[in-house]
Design a protein around this motif. Sequence first.
Motif: not given
Length: 408
Positions: A183-208
Amino acid sequence: VSVLVRSFMAHHQGMSLLALAYLLLDRPMQRRFASTRAFQAILLLLQERIPKATALFVHTAQLTQARAATLPAETPIRVYTQPNTPVPEVQMLSNGRYHVMVTHAGGGYSRWKDLSVTRWREDGTRDHWGSFCYLREVGGAVFWSTAYQPTLTRPLVYEAIFSEGRAEFRRQDAVANGEGSIESHTEIVVSPEDDIELRRVRLTNRSRQRREIELTSYAEVVLAPADADALHPAFSNLFVETEILADRHAILCSRRPRSQGEPTPWMLHLMAAHGAGSGAMSFETGGARFIGRTRDVAAPLAMVVPAILSGSEGSVLDPIVAIRQTLMLEPDQSVTVDIVTGMAETRVQALALIDKYQDRHLSDRVFELTWTHSQVVLRQLNASEVEAQLYARLASSVIHANAGLRAE
């Protein structure tokens, strides 16, 4: 030290001759164009003035009329389960200086002030431009991406979720032996403080079984006005220089000035993993090495023939930023990877941003501030979240040509 270069481009000689003819012969080429009726029909366009820049946040304190009838109660979230639609749906993220456009299939662009940070072309039929993240299980031949683009791999489950100030992608892909999934869950936001974009990827192993997942980021570097890059991308690439900071898990890019007073912006690209064992990182800034001959971003050579990225840097012909890291996941274990791309005025400021976003807590703060900032902007615009989602749906037909809305 000066060096005489005994070479020239033919069109440079032609430009010099045209300039002399303009001065000595009273604009002969201009008069020739002006004598054509097709050109006369649009001659007024040359007289248009450049529109003045306006502030992003319009002051609405003087509005005296009450709001229109209350809009019906709706959930201010757009959810798309199919990446293939007639026109790409878009989400716009911005802090007023740094701007990100993301489509529901994963394409899009990043811009800073009047500069394109990453390369993008309007193409609603393919939508294959943008910043991407590839995934591959070590030892296997199958690879996919955190969104539908650019690999076009069909997942078991796919969702693109657009809410105020944020874009999310959720997908579930089968593992090599068919027992379980990643499973992959990606969140994309732009910081109000700094001129950066943050792409947070969360990976989960759903196997044995324990899984070793290889995560690779990718984006084409521009650092120039969009019009200049569209006219001559190969020429624009010649002025970009890259620098790998392996100890900081980051890449720096800058554009050599073409004149003494031209500013030199700096781009940063960073990858930071949290929550699981990880292997050594490798880096790539040469697009030819990453993509390969006769290939494209759907199946780049770096994914078809997996290996440690070459680590090329400097004055490359086709600059990109790509960072690869291997992650070890036990059954039902999750890992979070933060991919940060941003811009700064100087190298010192870029290094400060790289050091800042190594910290997981400071990255968490970006998500907290983004929601608050979006609510403040909506209040300043005297708009609701439902109206903001309506504007975003209209934006998709502004950014991409929509044949359904074209006049007969």
